[in-house]
Design a protein around this motif. Structure first.
Motif, PDB file in Angstrom:
ATOM      1  N   SER A 124       0.831  -1.211   0.000  1.00 33.63           N
ATOM      2  CA  SER A 124       0.000   0.000   0.000  1.00 33.63           C
ATOM      3  C   SER A 124       0.863   1.256   0.000  1.00 33.63           C
ATOM      4  CB  SER A 124      -0.918   0.011   1.227  1.00 33.63           C
ATOM      5  OG  SER A 124      -1.853  -1.037   1.138  1.00 33.63           O
ATOM      6  N   GLU A 125       1.974   1.211   0.730  1.00 36.02           N
ATOM      7  CA  GLU A 125       2.905   2.349   0.763  1.00 36.02           C
ATOM      8  C   GLU A 125       3.462   2.621  -0.634  1.00 36.02           C
ATOM      9  OE1 GLU A 125       7.321   2.592   2.485  1.00 36.02           O
ATOM     10  OE2 GLU A 125       5.818   2.269   4.053  1.00 36.02           O
ATOM     11  N   HIS A 126       3.831   1.563  -1.347  1.00 34.61           N
ATOM     12  CA  HIS A 126       4.352   1.716  -2.710  1.00 34.61           C
ATOM     13  C   HIS A 126       3.279   2.307  -3.623  1.00 34.61           C
ATOM     14  CE1 HIS A 126       6.077   0.957  -6.615  1.00 34.61           C
ATOM     15  NE2 HIS A 126       5.028   0.221  -6.924  1.00 34.61           N
ATOM     16  N   LYS A 127       2.076   1.809  -3.520  1.00 34.46           N
ATOM     17  CA  LYS A 127       0.996   2.316  -4.375  1.00 34.46           C
ATOM     18  C   LYS A 127       0.718   3.789  -4.072  1.00 34.46           C
ATOM     19  CE  LYS A 127      -1.116  -2.149  -5.162  1.00 34.46           C
ATOM     20  NZ  LYS A 127      -2.105  -3.110  -4.697  1.00 34.46           N
ATOM     21  N   ALA A 128       0.761   4.169  -2.802  1.00 38.61           N
ATOM     22  CA  ALA A 128       0.538   5.571  -2.434  1.00 38.61           C
ATOM     23  C   ALA A 128       1.656   6.453  -2.990  1.00 38.61           C
ATOM     24  CB  ALA A 128       0.456   5.712  -0.913  1.00 38.61           C
TER      25      ALA A 128
END
Length: 164
Positions: A124-128
């Protein structure tokens, strides 16, 4: 508009003349255009032999930098996912060991659940990061082009009339 003049803008950009305006500093110039009068902006733009190419080249550089940042981030993500996969494999091996109590098995299962949650958070951090970078670069490009072409539109009388 705060009426930034030509000399003040040169000082702010750290250049002696408009011939020294690099592609890197060009984006700073474009971001300052709302702080200039239309006359000052047009006077400066008139000094560029090929303003359109400078705009497009600068935006190409921004796109390349964003692509490189995303690629680098994805490579890092792949390493993290490999590490999580190795950890899960070790925990699976531990579950297969003979002689484990129910308490031991529950503890290992809890560790598996934690590692899965941590990996999902990393994803999720990467996608954000990717979303924020894409929207920031896209927004900057749209604003930069909009400002540059709005000024050019007034200069070339695109849209039926000259700007005042």
């Amino acid at each position: 508009m705060n009426g930034l003049d030509e000399q003040g803008l040169k000082e702010k950009l750290g250049i002696e003349s408009w011939r020294h305006l690099s592609k890197d500093r060009f984006l700073s110039f474009v971001s300052e255009m709302p702080n200039m009068s239309t006359d000052v902006a047009l006077k400066i733009i008139d000094q560029f032999p090929d303003f359109k190419s400078l705009v497009l080249d600068s935006l190409g550089d921004v796109h390349e930098q964003a692509t490189n940042a995303l690629t680098s981030n994805w490579k890092s993500q792949k390493k993290v996912h490999r590490a999580f996969a190795e950890y899960r494999a070790i925990l699976r091996q531990e579950l297969d060991r003979d002689g484990l109590t129910s308490e031991d098995r529950f503890r290992i299962l809890a560790m598996l659940g934690e590692i899965i949650d941590k990996e999902a958070a990393k994803d999720s951090e990467h996608k954000a990061f990717a979303y924020k970078l894409t929207t920031t670069v896209g927004g900057a490009a749209v604003i930069g082009l909009g400002i540059a072409f709005a000024v050019l539109g007034g200069k070339s009388e695109i849209g039926g009339g000259e700007r005042t």
